[in-house]
Structures are given as structure tokens and as C-alpha cells.
Design a protein around this motif. Sequence first.
Motif, mmCIF file in Angstrom:
data_model
loop_
_atom_site.group_PDB
_atom_site.id
_atom_site.type_symbol
_atom_site.label_atom_id
_atom_site.label_comp_id
_atom_site.label_asym_id
_atom_site.label_seq_id
_atom_site.Cartn_x
_atom_site.Cartn_y
_atom_site.Cartn_z
ATOM 1 N N PRO A 1 -15.670 -7.576 10.722
ATOM 2 C CA PRO A 1 -15.932 -8.471 9.582
ATOM 3 C C PRO A 1 -16.175 -7.712 8.277
ATOM 4 N N ILE A 2 -16.712 -6.498 8.386
ATOM 5 C CA ILE A 2 -16.921 -5.683 7.176
ATOM 6 C C ILE A 2 -15.566 -5.300 6.582
ATOM 7 N N PHE A 3 -14.621 -4.972 7.456
ATOM 8 C CA PHE A 3 -13.281 -4.616 6.999
ATOM 9 C C PHE A 3 -12.577 -5.810 6.360
ATOM 10 N N LYS A 4 -12.672 -6.966 6.986
ATOM 11 C CA LYS A 4 -12.022 -8.169 6.436
ATOM 12 C C LYS A 4 -12.552 -8.463 5.038
ATOM 13 N N ARG A 5 -13.844 -8.321 4.868
ATOM 14 C CA ARG A 5 -14.448 -8.561 3.556
ATOM 15 C C ARG A 5 -13.953 -7.523 2.535
ATOM 16 N N PHE A 6 -13.810 -6.295 2.996
ATOM 17 C CA PHE A 6 -13.324 -5.226 2.121
ATOM 18 C C PHE A 6 -11.899 -5.520 1.647
ATOM 19 N N VAL A 7 -11.055 -5.985 2.562
ATOM 20 C CA VAL A 7 -9.664 -6.311 2.201
ATOM 21 C C VAL A 7 -9.632 -7.427 1.161
ATOM 22 N N GLU A 8 -10.434 -8.463 1.363
ATOM 23 C CA GLU A 8 -10.483 -9.571 0.413
ATOM 24 C C GLU A 8 -10.876 -9.089 -0.984
ATOM 25 N N GLN A 9 -11.823 -8.155 -1.018
ATOM 26 C CA GLN A 9 -12.329 -7.663 -2.303
ATOM 27 C C GLN A 9 -11.389 -6.661 -2.960
ATOM 28 N N ARG B 1 0.851 -1.193 0.000
ATOM 29 C CA ARG B 1 0.000 0.000 0.000
ATOM 30 C C ARG B 1 0.883 1.238 0.000
ATOM 31 N N SER B 2 0.400 2.303 -0.620
ATOM 32 C CA SER B 2 1.123 3.577 -0.576
ATOM 33 C C SER B 2 0.465 4.549 0.393
ATOM 34 N N LYS B 3 -0.697 4.161 0.929
ATOM 35 C CA LYS B 3 -1.419 5.020 1.877
ATOM 36 C C LYS B 3 -2.171 4.131 2.860
ATOM 37 N N PRO B 4 -2.557 4.672 4.025
ATOM 38 C CA PRO B 4 -3.304 3.861 5.002
ATOM 39 C C PRO B 4 -4.620 3.331 4.426
ATOM 40 N N TRP B 5 -5.246 2.414 5.167
ATOM 41 C CA TRP B 5 -6.449 1.731 4.683
ATOM 42 C C TRP B 5 -7.719 2.572 4.807
ATOM 43 N N GLY B 6 -7.640 3.788 5.329
ATOM 44 C CA GLY B 6 -8.816 4.647 5.368
ATOM 45 C C GLY B 6 -9.363 4.879 6.761
ATOM 46 N N THR B 7 -10.378 5.741 6.843
ATOM 47 C CA THR B 7 -10.900 6.193 8.132
ATOM 48 C C THR B 7 -11.595 5.086 8.917
ATOM 49 N N GLY B 8 -12.267 4.169 8.224
ATOM 50 C CA GLY B 8 -12.924 3.070 8.929
ATOM 51 C C GLY B 8 -11.907 2.157 9.591
ATOM 52 N N HIS B 9 -10.815 1.886 8.894
ATOM 53 C CA HIS B 9 -9.726 1.091 9.473
ATOM 54 C C HIS B 9 -9.086 1.836 10.635
ATOM 55 N N ALA B 10 -8.954 3.154 10.512
ATOM 56 C CA ALA B 10 -8.375 3.958 11.603
ATOM 57 C C ALA B 10 -9.183 3.789 12.888
ATOM 58 N N VAL B 11 -10.497 3.812 12.765
ATOM 59 C CA VAL B 11 -11.355 3.618 13.940
ATOM 60 C C VAL B 11 -11.127 2.235 14.536
ATOM 61 N N LEU B 12 -11.033 1.223 13.694
ATOM 62 C CA LEU B 12 -10.799 -0.133 14.181
ATOM 63 C C LEU B 12 -9.484 -0.259 14.954
ATOM 64 N N GLU C 1 -9.909 2.521 -0.200
ATOM 65 C CA GLU C 1 -9.921 2.940 1.201
ATOM 66 C C GLU C 1 -11.237 2.546 1.865
ATOM 67 N N PHE C 2 -11.102 2.083 3.088
ATOM 68 C CA PHE C 2 -12.245 1.632 3.885
ATOM 69 C C PHE C 2 -12.721 2.810 4.736
ATOM 70 N N PHE C 3 -13.752 3.493 4.246
ATOM 71 C CA PHE C 3 -14.229 4.715 4.883
ATOM 72 C C PHE C 3 -15.330 4.429 5.909
ATOM 73 N N ILE C 4 -15.479 5.314 6.874
ATOM 74 C CA ILE C 4 -16.527 5.173 7.892
ATOM 75 C C ILE C 4 -17.923 5.059 7.271
ATOM 76 N N PRO C 5 -18.269 5.841 6.241
ATOM 77 C CA PRO C 5 -19.608 5.683 5.651
ATOM 78 C C PRO C 5 -19.898 4.270 5.144
ATOM 79 N N LEU C 6 -18.867 3.509 4.765
ATOM 80 C CA LEU C 6 -19.090 2.118 4.360
ATOM 81 C C LEU C 6 -19.591 1.295 5.541
ATOM 82 N N ILE C 7 -19.039 1.568 6.726
ATOM 83 C CA ILE C 7 -19.502 0.895 7.941
ATOM 84 C C ILE C 7 -20.948 1.281 8.229
ATOM 85 N N ALA C 8 -21.215 2.591 8.198
ATOM 86 C CA ALA C 8 -22.564 3.083 8.498
ATOM 87 C C ALA C 8 -23.593 2.480 7.546
ATOM 88 N N ASP C 9 -23.271 2.462 6.270
ATOM 89 C CA ASP C 9 -24.200 1.939 5.267
ATOM 90 C C ASP C 9 -24.522 0.472 5.533
#
Length: 298
Positions: free
Chosen positions: A225-233, A95-106, A241-249
Motif C-alpha cells: 500500500p505504501i508503494f501504491k500511494r507513492f505511484v499515485e503521488q 518511465r526511463s528507469k525502474p521504480w527503485g529498490t523498494g519496488h524491486a523488493v516487492l 524512485e521508491f527506495f527501501i528507506p521510504l518503506i522503513a521510515d
Amino acid sequence: MMKPTLLILAAGMASRYGSMKQVDGFGPSGETIIDYSIYDAIKAGFGKVGFIIREEFAESFKAIFEPKLNGVVETDYIFQSYDLTPFGINKEIERSKPWGTGHAVLCARNQVHEPFCVINADDYYGYDAFEKMAKFLTSEAADDKYSLIGYQISNTLSDYGSVSRGVCNVKDGFMTEINERTEVYFKGDGVVYKENGEEHELTTDTRVSMNFWGFTPAVFAQSEPIFKRFVEQNENNPKAEFFIPLIADELIKTGQASFKVIPTSSKWFGVTYKEDKPIVQKSISKLVEEGVYPQNLW
């Protein structure tokens, strides 16, 4: 009553700004934007501040904030890294950048044990937003009831061009979905967004998310589990990037949690480019002149 915690997202690369805007001075005494958020949060009743950063930022952050905050509010440092093994993912993904705001919360899951809110480091939110969030976190928040601060869209736009905004669909005070609109701008006395070359009107009191969210610690188990699925995909997409709105949705659609949209009249402003700095400095100077903040916060 347990005081809520403020988590500040500050692990971003700031590539468009050209330097670490998270610790750049904007106030009359060299205050960062973070300083104003912390000042408002303490005033609103928050009991702890957690900085979500990359580990290599730690000494810089501590040198800037500890002299100000020592004895004023409890602080903590949460490191966001590329290492996925803490989540049971035994893969090295370049990766050249972090995994996003949702990952940051995790990444805060082992250090935060009380209701908390999440904000961006480079955004000014206003005291009204912190006061309302503190009230929600201490009196309404539950493991199936979260929140976000809904800003009036006209209070978040730039006079210098289009911006991206997370536009909230709200029913009975709760978010039903959030849609990212990538070209939003003023047009005459109104607001429009452009999609596929066509302009669509938005009412000036449309609520948008500026990444100011309220949770309980239950969100960690719900979102992992939402994050793990996101990484696989997205393991072959280094920019995903795994953003907080993805979690909310996901939580809304599966019925695991609702999100109350808390309206605020505060005017938001933020910094993305170097050219934004004098505009932000002018906005803060005006607030100081109006007596909203002292000349020297600390």
C-alpha cells in the motif's frame, strides 16, 4: 531451521558506469563483486540466492552465474518491470528507469517465502556483515522486527570526493530515522556533511545504511500500500524512485515494525563510475593476498 535467502538488486541501468557493472570482472579470476557477496553469504549460512533483474538481463546472468553456482547454492531470478498491473494499478506510466529498490523488493513477493536480506549488486560488504545478518534472520527476525547493517561512516567514504550516505539516527540499538546526506566527505581527521552551504560534523563512528536490509516476507503486504500511494503521488514524475528507506521510515513511524541496526566493522567499497574499477580491483587483490579469499572463488 529454514535457511535465509539473499536477494541481490541488479536491475539498475548502470548509466554512470557505461556498461553492465553488475557482471563486470573485478577479481583475479574475473570474479564479479556479486561473486564475493554470494561466497560470503553461503559461508554465513544462506540457502538461496535470488537475482532481481530486468528480464532482458536473464540470459547474461544465467550464463555467468549458473556454471559457478549449480550444485553449490539454489538460485532464482526475479524480474523487475514497468508493469504495474500485478499491484492492481491499471495505468501505463512512461518511465526511463525502474521504480527503485523498494519496488524491486516487492517484485519478489511471490518467490520468497523465508526470512531474507537485500543487498546491492555493485557493493562489497564483507563477511562480518553476512554472518551477523544470517544470525539475525535465523534467531531474531519477526514480522514486526527487521534490521539493517550499520556501517561505520569512516569505513564507507571515498578519498576522491564527496558521496551520498543514508545517515541513521539510532536509539537503544534501533533506528529512529534515516536521513539522506548528499555531500559527505573527510575533512582533516573528521567527517562532515554539507547542507545549504554549511558544514556539519559527524562522528567517525556514525552508522550509515549501505542498503543491506533484513526482512521477513511480511514486509511485502506491509509495503504494497505504501508503494501504491507513492505511484499515485508520482505518476507525473518519471524520475521518482521508491527506495527501501521510504518503506522503513513509514513502518517505523506507524509502529508496524522496528529496525535493529546491526553494527559491522567491515570496510565497504563499491563501484559507480568506470574510474572506480582499478580501486575496487586493488581492494579485492589485497583481500586475496591477505588470505580472506582464494585466488579463484569457485
